[in-house]
Scaffold this active site. Structure first.
Site, short mmCIF file in Angstrom:
data_model
loop_
_atom_site.label_atom_id
_atom_site.label_comp_id
_atom_site.label_asym_id
_atom_site.label_seq_id
_atom_site.Cartn_x
_atom_site.Cartn_y
_atom_site.Cartn_z
N GLY A 10 44.58 35.84 51.68
CA GLY A 10 45.32 37.05 51.96
C GLY A 10 44.45 38.07 52.65
N GLU A 55 43.46 31.98 58.37
CA GLU A 55 42.76 31.34 57.27
C GLU A 55 43.10 29.86 57.12
OE1 GLU A 55 41.58 33.36 53.99
OE2 GLU A 55 42.57 35.27 54.44
N PRO A 87 47.79 48.88 38.32
CA PRO A 87 46.73 49.78 38.80
C PRO A 87 45.33 49.20 38.66
CG PRO A 87 47.74 50.62 36.77
CD PRO A 87 48.55 49.45 37.20
N ASP A 88 45.14 48.21 37.81
CA ASP A 88 43.78 47.70 37.58
C ASP A 88 43.60 46.25 38.03
OD1 ASP A 88 43.01 50.13 36.37
OD2 ASP A 88 44.07 49.50 34.55
N GLU A 138 47.69 35.99 58.58
CA GLU A 138 46.74 35.44 57.61
C GLU A 138 46.80 33.92 57.57
OE1 GLU A 138 44.37 36.84 55.91
OE2 GLU A 138 44.82 38.84 56.69
N GLU A 194 34.86 29.59 52.60
CA GLU A 194 35.17 28.22 52.20
C GLU A 194 36.63 28.14 51.77
OE1 GLU A 194 33.52 24.98 48.91
OE2 GLU A 194 32.72 27.01 48.99
#
Lengths: 233, 233
Positions: free
Chosen positions: A52, A72, A89-90, A68, A121
DNA sequence: TAAATAGTGTCTCTTAGACAATATTAT
DNA sequence: ATAATATTGTCTAAGAGACACTATTTA
């Protein structure tokens, strides 16, 4: 406030970062596999993560997800679907990061193996033998994606995306069985396909060791309905 | 990049604003209605919009949606579900705004009519008589929410959220008919409920002018399954 | 012919939908 | 009794699932 009284100067507020994370599924080696990338820096250094990246200011969310995928995994022309937005939030210790999760599905023959220009990788993992711990809340995202994939399989044509353009019905059935994790009845599987009117014969056959299997493709207008509800009524 | 190599300083990038917009549905006056607010400033001044606002840095997306509901509609303890994230680069002319759309469903008796501490004008609109043009892409969001509500109604217990705690089966059926926009068969509706095992009798009755109707409530463990798939198997 | 694989027929049970019948109240 | 409303029973057709059968190829 997008829908509010509107007397705010939107530039005043502290803003979160927004990323897209894309769960890329493919059938490889008769397994359902997912592409993961290994993190090289803090946090979760060395852990595997769903690919991402940031949403750029001038692109839509879908465009960011497709970009992406291209960067990727080197894939384009995929089935892509927005899943859910994760925004605790965390969830990222660096800063507030809200991520829009996507699911993408490709057939093995669409995968170009240059695993991405980012030096990171990247490798495919079987869904039945994932790394013990994933970075961030990516285990939750992956679990959500698998649930959605199985669910979609039952009532849309997303399953065709996992196979090359032409395929036999036994191949298609096997693909379904791998993803759903259960055996299906031949006759009933075919009845369902027939009712949905989603595949058409090509007239050609594939040699298999026993009786040759007829090759099918999915019908063009069925493709348009992939996103519609209840393709199999 | 949330799942990437991770050598980025996440503070370097220009960031979009993130909002939540909450489509709040209720049954009022035998109609399906939705709460909209009138915009007082640029852009879309005077247009009606879905209530919403910025996601604060310390709150989750769900928390932001609940806070907006409390602030703008004075409701709490609602059924809330994330719908989809809309993030086209030009959906707001002020700046890049990505909005996480939610759907909320309340029963009429949960609505406290102080329409919100924000001075903004707010009112309920019938889904069959909406303003001609809504602000931003909110018509699209609203349409998406209605589709999801109807769909969910068929296989989850979300319909109970539209009624007070105790209700009669004819009332419940009427609620379903209003939302789906079609007549349902009494007998079949009840069979479906019975199979799902989602309601239980209270033993009391409501006088109606004819034979009294038995009062039901929805079963506690059915509430827990509201978000589960295939409540009605 | 036997083995292997592909493809079809059919039986049963469940469910959805339509419709009819019965039950309980107020007037 | 009649009107109004609630509640239950039943018939039919369609679909899901289980299982057995037939078909076509190679060795």
């Amino acid at each position: 406030m997008s829908g509010d009284a509107g007397s705010y100067d939107v530039t005043h507020y502290e803003r979160p970062s927004v990323t897209v994370d894309v769960v890329l599924f493919a059938l490889r080696d008769q397994e359902l596999q997912v592409l993961l990338v290994r993190r090289s820096g803090w946090p979760y250094q060395g852990y595997w993560a769903i690919p991402g990246g940031f949403v750029h200011m001038e692109e839509s969310l879908d465009e960011a997800a497709l970009r992406e995928l291209e960067e990727e995994a080197g894939v384009s022309d995929v089935y892509l679907e927005q899943l859910y937005t994760f925004g605790g939030p965390d969830r990222d210790p660096r800063t507030r990061v809200i991520t829009v999760a996507y699911m993408a599905v490709v057939s093995a023959d669409q995968i170009s193996l240059r695993a991405g220009s980012d030096a990171a990788e990247a490798r495919w993992w079987s869904m039945s033998a994932l790394p013990g711990r994933l970075a961030f809340d990516h285990a939750e995202i992956l679990s959500y994606a698998l649930t959605r994939l199985r669910y979609k399989l039952e009532y849309t044509a997303v399953g065709f995306q996992l196979l090359p353009e032409e395929f036999t019905l036994p191949e298609l059935q096997t693909a379904y069985e791998i993803i759903l994790g259960e055996k299906l009845d031949k006759a009933n599987f075919r009845k369902k396909l027939a009712r949905g009117n989603v595949v058409e014969s090509t007239g050609r056959y594939r040699e298999t060791g026993g009786r040759p299997a007829e090759l099918y493709r999915y019908r063009e207008d069925a493709v348009a309905e992939v996103k519609a509800r209840r393709l199999f009524p």
